[in-house]
Design an enzyme around this catalytic site. Sequence first.
Site, mmCIF file in Angstrom:
data_model
loop_
_atom_site.group_PDB
_atom_site.id
_atom_site.type_symbol
_atom_site.label_atom_id
_atom_site.label_comp_id
_atom_site.label_asym_id
_atom_site.label_seq_id
_atom_site.Cartn_x
_atom_site.Cartn_y
_atom_site.Cartn_z
ATOM 1 N N HIS A 85 -51.513 20.803 30.310
ATOM 2 C CA HIS A 85 -52.157 21.654 29.303
ATOM 3 C C HIS A 85 -52.411 23.063 29.829
ATOM 4 O O HIS A 85 -53.160 23.825 29.215
ATOM 5 C CB HIS A 85 -53.464 21.011 28.830
ATOM 6 N N SER A 86 -51.782 23.387 30.953
ATOM 7 C CA SER A 86 -52.014 24.689 31.581
ATOM 8 C C SER A 86 -51.690 25.855 30.647
ATOM 9 O O SER A 86 -50.602 25.922 30.081
ATOM 10 C CB SER A 86 -51.142 24.787 32.836
#
Length: 345
Positions: A85-86
């Site tokens: 989810h960076s």
Amino acid sequence: MTEMIFNQPLQQLITGHLDPELNWHSRCHPIKGYLPQYDTAPLFIKREDELNANAVGTKHRKYLSLLPNLQHSGIKQVILIGSAHSNNVFGLSQMLLSLGYQVTALVKAPGNRALTGNHLLLNMLLPPSQIVYLTHQEWPKVLQMAEAMSLKLNRQGIKTTVIPEGGYSEAVLPGILTLAGDIQKNSDQLNTQFEGIWTDSGTGVSAIGLLLGMRLLGITEPTVHITQIAGTPEEFHQRYRQFEKWMEKLQRSPLPKPAPKVRLLRPATAASYGSINKTLLKESWIIARETGLLMDPVYSVKHLYTVKCEMMLAQPIGPQLVLYNGGTLGMSGFQSQLASQESIV
Ligand SMILES: *Cc1c(COP(=O)(O)O)cnc(C)c1O
């Protein structure tokens, strides 16, 4: 576009390192509601979320100089590192693909197999062969694995580089220095001297850029309050020292010693990185209703809630500037939790 943005020392240092096509300016306006209002402390919010519609603001400033650096080095393939989810992996992938680079992402396998939020969007951008999932046990070795991959590709004649987690690298330095100059511009336009600046940090890189830029401009009066969303104070100070060295290299002279005072704050709730809870989900709703700002829970809501708690504990004196570094896109991974307001950790 980079002409006449900043005063001399900063301008000379970074012009030539920045992509002149990319936006470097975000507006600043009074924040109504949510935070405690005191007559002695007018409150402003800086809309870093508006710098780039597709990548969060702190990351965008890193790309201002990272992208020209890659271009000048003749890089063809870029290996990115980060969680599924960076914001960095997802934001930078878009920029790189649109510029014609080959992108491979080394990603920490998410707990949740369902494709949501940034993870879904990353999968839309990269085919399965270009996303390498590493297990929890493999993760500490991710940088070594990326370097080995890069070495192999370079030997094959494909010029490759690795961008560490959060973009922590020397090439982002000119870009992150733009924030201090941009705040000075807001300050001039509003005819207001900020006495406190409130930002959040992950790797600490963006906050460090702010501090170094302020030192270069001689703006040392405002205290910089940093909500540490990830990492420890020791890690922050170690990185600050590393960037001081890179800065001295960039400007080929010692840094001005006077520096703004720094206060590192622990998040007021859900302190461990990546965690959210019922309080944050509720605050997300309250912030939206009271301020008109739709904020991502993991960074920005946690930050603004922490700022609120701090300001209730100790009344701030003088104009205060709060940075909104995230963006609405960051909410997309949390739609079902926000809808149900159920807690997850
Ligand atoms: C990455 C990020 C930060 C922190 O930036 P660092 O430079 O890693 O400290 C803050 N807020 C948001 C929304 C981010 O995505």
